[in-house]
Design a protein around this motif. Structure first.
Motif, short mmCIF file in Angstrom:
data_model
loop_
_atom_site.label_atom_id
_atom_site.label_comp_id
_atom_site.label_asym_id
_atom_site.label_seq_id
_atom_site.Cartn_x
_atom_site.Cartn_y
_atom_site.Cartn_z
N ALA A 81 -0.22 -7.30 -0.86
CA ALA A 81 -1.36 -6.41 -1.13
C ALA A 81 -0.91 -5.22 -1.96
CB ALA A 81 -1.98 -5.92 0.18
N VAL A 82 -1.82 -4.70 -2.75
CA VAL A 82 -1.61 -3.43 -3.44
C VAL A 82 -2.80 -2.54 -3.14
CG1 VAL A 82 -0.23 -4.43 -5.32
CG2 VAL A 82 -2.68 -4.09 -5.64
N ARG A 83 -2.57 -1.24 -3.19
CA ARG A 83 -3.66 -0.27 -3.05
C ARG A 83 -3.51 0.79 -4.12
NH1 ARG A 83 -4.97 1.50 2.83
NH2 ARG A 83 -6.62 2.50 1.66
N TRP A 84 -4.62 1.13 -4.76
CA TRP A 84 -4.68 2.20 -5.74
C TRP A 84 -5.31 3.40 -5.04
CZ3 TRP A 84 -2.52 1.97 -10.51
CH2 TRP A 84 -2.17 0.72 -10.99
N LEU A 85 -4.55 4.50 -4.97
CA LEU A 85 -4.98 5.65 -4.17
C LEU A 85 -4.75 6.97 -4.90
CD1 LEU A 85 -3.18 4.51 -0.92
CD2 LEU A 85 -5.65 4.46 -1.29
N PRO A 86 -5.56 8.00 -4.58
CA PRO A 86 -5.23 9.34 -5.06
C PRO A 86 -3.86 9.74 -4.53
CG PRO A 86 -7.44 9.28 -4.11
CD PRO A 86 -6.79 7.98 -3.78
N PRO A 87 -3.15 10.61 -5.23
CA PRO A 87 -1.79 10.96 -4.81
C PRO A 87 -1.63 11.38 -3.34
CG PRO A 87 -2.18 11.79 -7.00
CD PRO A 87 -3.49 11.24 -6.50
N GLU A 88 -2.53 12.20 -2.83
CA GLU A 88 -2.36 12.65 -1.44
C GLU A 88 -2.55 11.50 -0.44
OE1 GLU A 88 -0.95 15.44 -0.44
OE2 GLU A 88 -0.77 15.83 -2.60
N GLU A 89 -3.47 10.60 -0.73
CA GLU A 89 -3.64 9.43 0.15
C GLU A 89 -2.43 8.52 0.05
OE1 GLU A 89 -7.40 7.32 0.17
OE2 GLU A 89 -8.40 9.14 -0.57
N ALA A 90 -1.90 8.36 -1.14
CA ALA A 90 -0.70 7.54 -1.32
C ALA A 90 0.46 8.13 -0.52
CB ALA A 90 -0.34 7.45 -2.80
N ARG A 91 0.62 9.45 -0.58
CA ARG A 91 1.70 10.11 0.17
C ARG A 91 1.58 9.79 1.66
NH1 ARG A 91 3.93 14.83 -1.57
NH2 ARG A 91 1.96 15.46 -2.50
N ARG A 92 0.37 9.84 2.19
CA ARG A 92 0.17 9.57 3.62
C ARG A 92 0.43 8.11 3.98
NH1 ARG A 92 -3.95 13.42 2.83
NH2 ARG A 92 -5.54 11.83 2.46
N LEU A 93 0.11 7.19 3.07
CA LEU A 93 0.28 5.78 3.37
C LEU A 93 1.74 5.32 3.25
CD1 LEU A 93 -1.09 3.11 4.15
CD2 LEU A 93 -1.51 2.72 1.70
N LEU A 94 2.53 5.98 2.43
CA LEU A 94 3.92 5.58 2.27
C LEU A 94 4.61 5.51 3.63
CD1 LEU A 94 4.81 7.70 -0.86
CD2 LEU A 94 4.99 5.20 -0.72
N THR A 95 5.29 4.42 3.89
CA THR A 95 5.92 4.20 5.18
C THR A 95 7.17 5.03 5.37
OG1 THR A 95 5.07 1.94 5.20
CG2 THR A 95 6.92 2.40 6.68
N HIS A 96 7.99 5.15 4.33
CA HIS A 96 9.30 5.79 4.46
C HIS A 96 9.27 7.24 3.98
CE1 HIS A 96 10.75 1.84 5.41
NE2 HIS A 96 10.16 1.38 4.31
#
Length: 127
Positions: free
Chosen positions: A98-113
């Motif tokens: 899967a891939v997800r396209w997200l605004p930067p702040e949402e991407a930061r929160r979703l990053l696992t590591h």
């Protein structure tokens, strides 16, 4: 040595969206990245990994920085570039489902590591 990209595209509202990939083997969300092949320079490896993991051709931009961390007893190092998505489409595969396209702040929160989160800041402050 490994390399990857913060793959981005313009959003409809004039901002940007970042692409994160989900790797089922690790059940994690990260930026597209992977090991360089023998004789391959890091930028070429980063562009190849984007294509393999996301299906997108990208236009690489600024080198953002290098993340260093430990995975068990092994030291790891990943160098990242900013890269604009141009053409292509994602098809789920064995490595990335899967891939997800997200605004930067949402991407930061979703990053696992946690070590991946500063890469968002590097992207946002790049020229």
């Amino acid at each position: 040595m490994a390399a990857g990209c913060v793959l981005w595209r313009p959003a409809q509202d004039g901002t940007v969206e970042l692409c994160l990939v989900h790797r089922p083997k690790y059940d994690d969300w990260s930026f597209p990245k992977g090991k360089a092949k023998r004789g391959e320079d890091l930028l070429a490896a980063a562009v190849r990994e984007v294509r393999e993991e996301t299906g997108h051709v990208c236009l690489p931009g600024d080198r953002l920085g290098t993340v260093r961390y430990r995975a068990g007893a092994r030291a790891k190092e990943v160098t990242y570039w900013s890269a604009r998505a141009s053409s292509g489409a994602f098809t789920p595969n064995r490595e990335v489902d899967a891939v997800r396209w997200l605004p930067p702040e949402e991407a930061r929160r979703l990053l696992t590591h946690p070590q991946d989160r500063p890469v968002v800041d590097w992207f946002l402050t790049a020229p």
